[in-house]
Scaffold this motif. Structure first.
Motif, short mmCIF file in Angstrom:
data_model
loop_
_atom_site.label_atom_id
_atom_site.label_comp_id
_atom_site.label_asym_id
_atom_site.label_seq_id
_atom_site.Cartn_x
_atom_site.Cartn_y
_atom_site.Cartn_z
N ALA A 55 -35.95 37.31 -44.99
CA ALA A 55 -34.78 38.07 -44.31
C ALA A 55 -35.29 39.58 -44.24
N VAL A 57 -29.97 35.92 -36.99
CA VAL A 57 -29.25 35.50 -38.02
C VAL A 57 -29.45 33.97 -37.83
N THR A 62 -24.82 42.75 -38.68
CA THR A 62 -25.89 41.85 -38.52
C THR A 62 -26.53 42.00 -39.98
N ASP A 85 -30.69 31.22 -40.89
CA ASP A 85 -29.94 30.05 -41.23
C ASP A 85 -30.78 28.68 -41.10
N GLN A 87 -24.53 39.97 -42.39
CA GLN A 87 -24.61 38.46 -42.44
C GLN A 87 -25.81 37.86 -43.02
N LEU A 88 -26.98 38.64 -42.82
CA LEU A 88 -28.41 38.32 -43.21
C LEU A 88 -28.18 38.39 -44.90
N ASN A 117 -27.30 36.70 -31.39
CA ASN A 117 -27.29 36.61 -32.76
C ASN A 117 -28.68 35.59 -33.27
#
Ligand code: AMP
Ligand code: MG
Length: 484
Positions: free
Chosen positions: A300, A218, A314, A222, A317-318, A215
């Motif tokens: 992103a 991601v 994923t 963050d 999540q992004l 990951n």
């Protein structure tokens, strides 16, 4: 200085080898001795201004340094350019400081590179002095920023609307990775380079993720969102308006970069804009959080290129992380504003009080820095309270009641306020006057005097009062220019 060159290790798609164009008569103009100490620049070299001028003009390349111009792209005022890059800057390499931290050493104004697109690759003395003053002031204010080690006057003219003295500024930065660097490779669908860049960014800026295998994309987003939020919150704390928050000026490290059209807000007004080219107010003071969000969406999008199209998890999540930006920003912003007003912790109902207080700032046209300084002083100085009572009306009493309700000595509350409220900032009219004096006299005395005060912005030294005044016209006609 011992240089390493990890950036060149990323491969040739990331940069062009390029040598600074020598200048005729380099002379050291400004020098940050403290930063030089931190960077372990040898004492005998530090005492030799001529040698420093040769090195920090690009005339003399030290052994181990492999000058390069970095490739990047970027969204400028919302529009994408697939190819920008260092058109007037040379990265000399990286050095390690006293505590083991790595820093890029970059010269700006050192002549054309393959990214110059017709530009002369040069920099005028005025903007160089401006970058030095503003970046050093931001650093002392506690705002993450690239630094300036030196300004060297080149002894050569640069031609703008008129001939001007030329200069080279030495920029010290955690790195020169930008959102625009990722955009450069995303636009070319160059996944291998993007992946290498992602891992380089993690390695250099977020070492706690170094060992993490899963990951990573991601997790990087963050972290970068976090650094941007903290950066913009700090800008808003001191009233800084960046003025050109393009994605090529958005660092992955979360350091302030590019001081071309930046300015400080005097009277509190969310719509404040000084940049002559920002006609729509895209980069107005109060718009900076939204723009940081927009820039993180562009970042992103670059990272999405690394995600397998079937990997919906994923992707989601992004997306969620980008959508979470405004909420995340708001929480950090409220904490910061609470600290400026002396609140040790926030209660739910504080939101309303803080908003009402800030509304009074706008309604009464109060100066952001001066008023917060007075509020800080009012905790133990009765003579300033009557003015504040007039300006804030009933909200002054409500604020004082909230302050006194806290279970803490007033000295502790005042200390918190002082840590968050400078007594002096690089006010636009002083910055302009000092730059003009440097240009006219050809010596740096005015800048050095100013920097002495700006180096301790939370403390009043005898000279501080010379720089605290509001501009005569309230900066109504003040304009900044991009560059150059
Ligand atoms: P900036 O406005 O400094 O962020 O620059 C935006 C882009 O224009 C970057 O690619 C710069 O390298 C390039 N640029 C700005 N000024 C010059 C100049 N005088 N010569 C060459 N390139 C420049
Ligand atoms: Mg730039």
């Amino acid at each position: 200085m011992v240089f390493s060159n990890t950036y060149t290790g990323l491969g040739e798609r990331f940069y062009e080898k390029s040598q600074p164009t020598p200048v005729q008569k380099p002379q050291l103009f400004l020098w940050d001795a403290q930063l030089a100490e931190q960077l372990k620049i040898a004492t005998d070299l530090q005492q030799d201004p001529d040698a420093l001028a040769q090195i920090f003009s690009g005339n003399r390349i030290l052994p181990g340094s492999e000058p390069i111009a970095i490739a990047y792209a970027g969204h400028q005022f919302g529009y994408f350019s697939a190819q920008l890059g260092d058109g007037r800057a040379h990265l000399l390499g990286e050095v390690i400081d006293r505590v083991g931290k790595t820093w890029d050493v970059q010269l700006k104004g050192t002549g054309p590179t393959s990214f110059s697109r017709g530009g002369d690759g040069r920099l005028a003395l005025g903007p160089a002095v401006r970058e030095f003053i503003m970046s050093e002031a931001m650093h002392a204010l506690g705002v993450p920023t690239t630094r300036s080690l030196a300004v060297v006057a080149t002894g050569e003219p640069v031609y703008r609307d008129r001939p001007m003295a030329g200069a080279v500024v030495t920029r010290i930065a955690s790195s020169h990775l930008r959102v625009g660097t990722f955009e450069f490779f995303a636009a070319r669908d160059d996944r291998a380079s993007l992946k290498a860049l992602r891992d380089y960014a993690i390695e250099h800026h977020f070492p706690d993720l170094k060992e993490v295998k899963e990951n990573r994309t991601v997790l990087l987003l963050d972290k970068v969102i976090e650094t941007q939020i903290q950066l913009v919150v700090q800008w808003m704390r001191v009233g800084f308006i960046h003025g050109v928050m393009n994605t090529d000026n958005t660092t992955i490290s979360g350091e302030t970069i590019d001081f071309g059209p930046c300015a400080m807000m005097g009277v509190y007004d969310q719509d404040t804009v000084y940049s002559s080219i920002d006609r729509t107010g895209r980069y107005a003071f109060g718009n900076q959080p939204q723009i940081a969000h927009w820039n993180m969406a562009r970042f992103a999008e670059c990272l999405l290129v690394l995600v397998d199209s079937e990997d919906t998890q994923t992707t989601e999540q992004l997306t969620a992380m980008v959508n979470g930006c405004p909420g995340r920003f708001e929480r950090e912003y409220c904490k910061m504003m609470g600290r400026k007003f002396g609140l040790l912790g926030l209660r739910e109902e504080d939101d309303e009080l803080l908003n009402s207080l800030l509304e009074q700032f706008s309604l009464q046209g109060m100066d952001y820095t001066i008023t917060f300084d007075l509020l800080t002083k009012s905790l133990n100085l009765d003579s300033v309270t009557s003015e504040l009572k007039t300006e804030f009306g009933q909200y002054f009493g409500l604020w004082r009641k909230r302050i006194n309700d806290q279970d803490a000595p007033i000295g502790e509350i005042q200390k918190l306020m002082r840590q968050n409220n400078p007594v002096v900032i690089p006010r636009n009219h002083h910055v302009e006057r000092v730059i003009q004096e440097c240009e006219e006299t050809g010596v740096a005395t005015a800048a050095e005097k100013f920097l002495q005060v700006l180096n301790c912005p939370y403390e009043e030294i005898p000279q501080t009062c010379q720089y605290q005044d509001k501009p005569g016209d309230g900066d109504q006609h003040y304009q900044t220019f991009c560059g150059t």
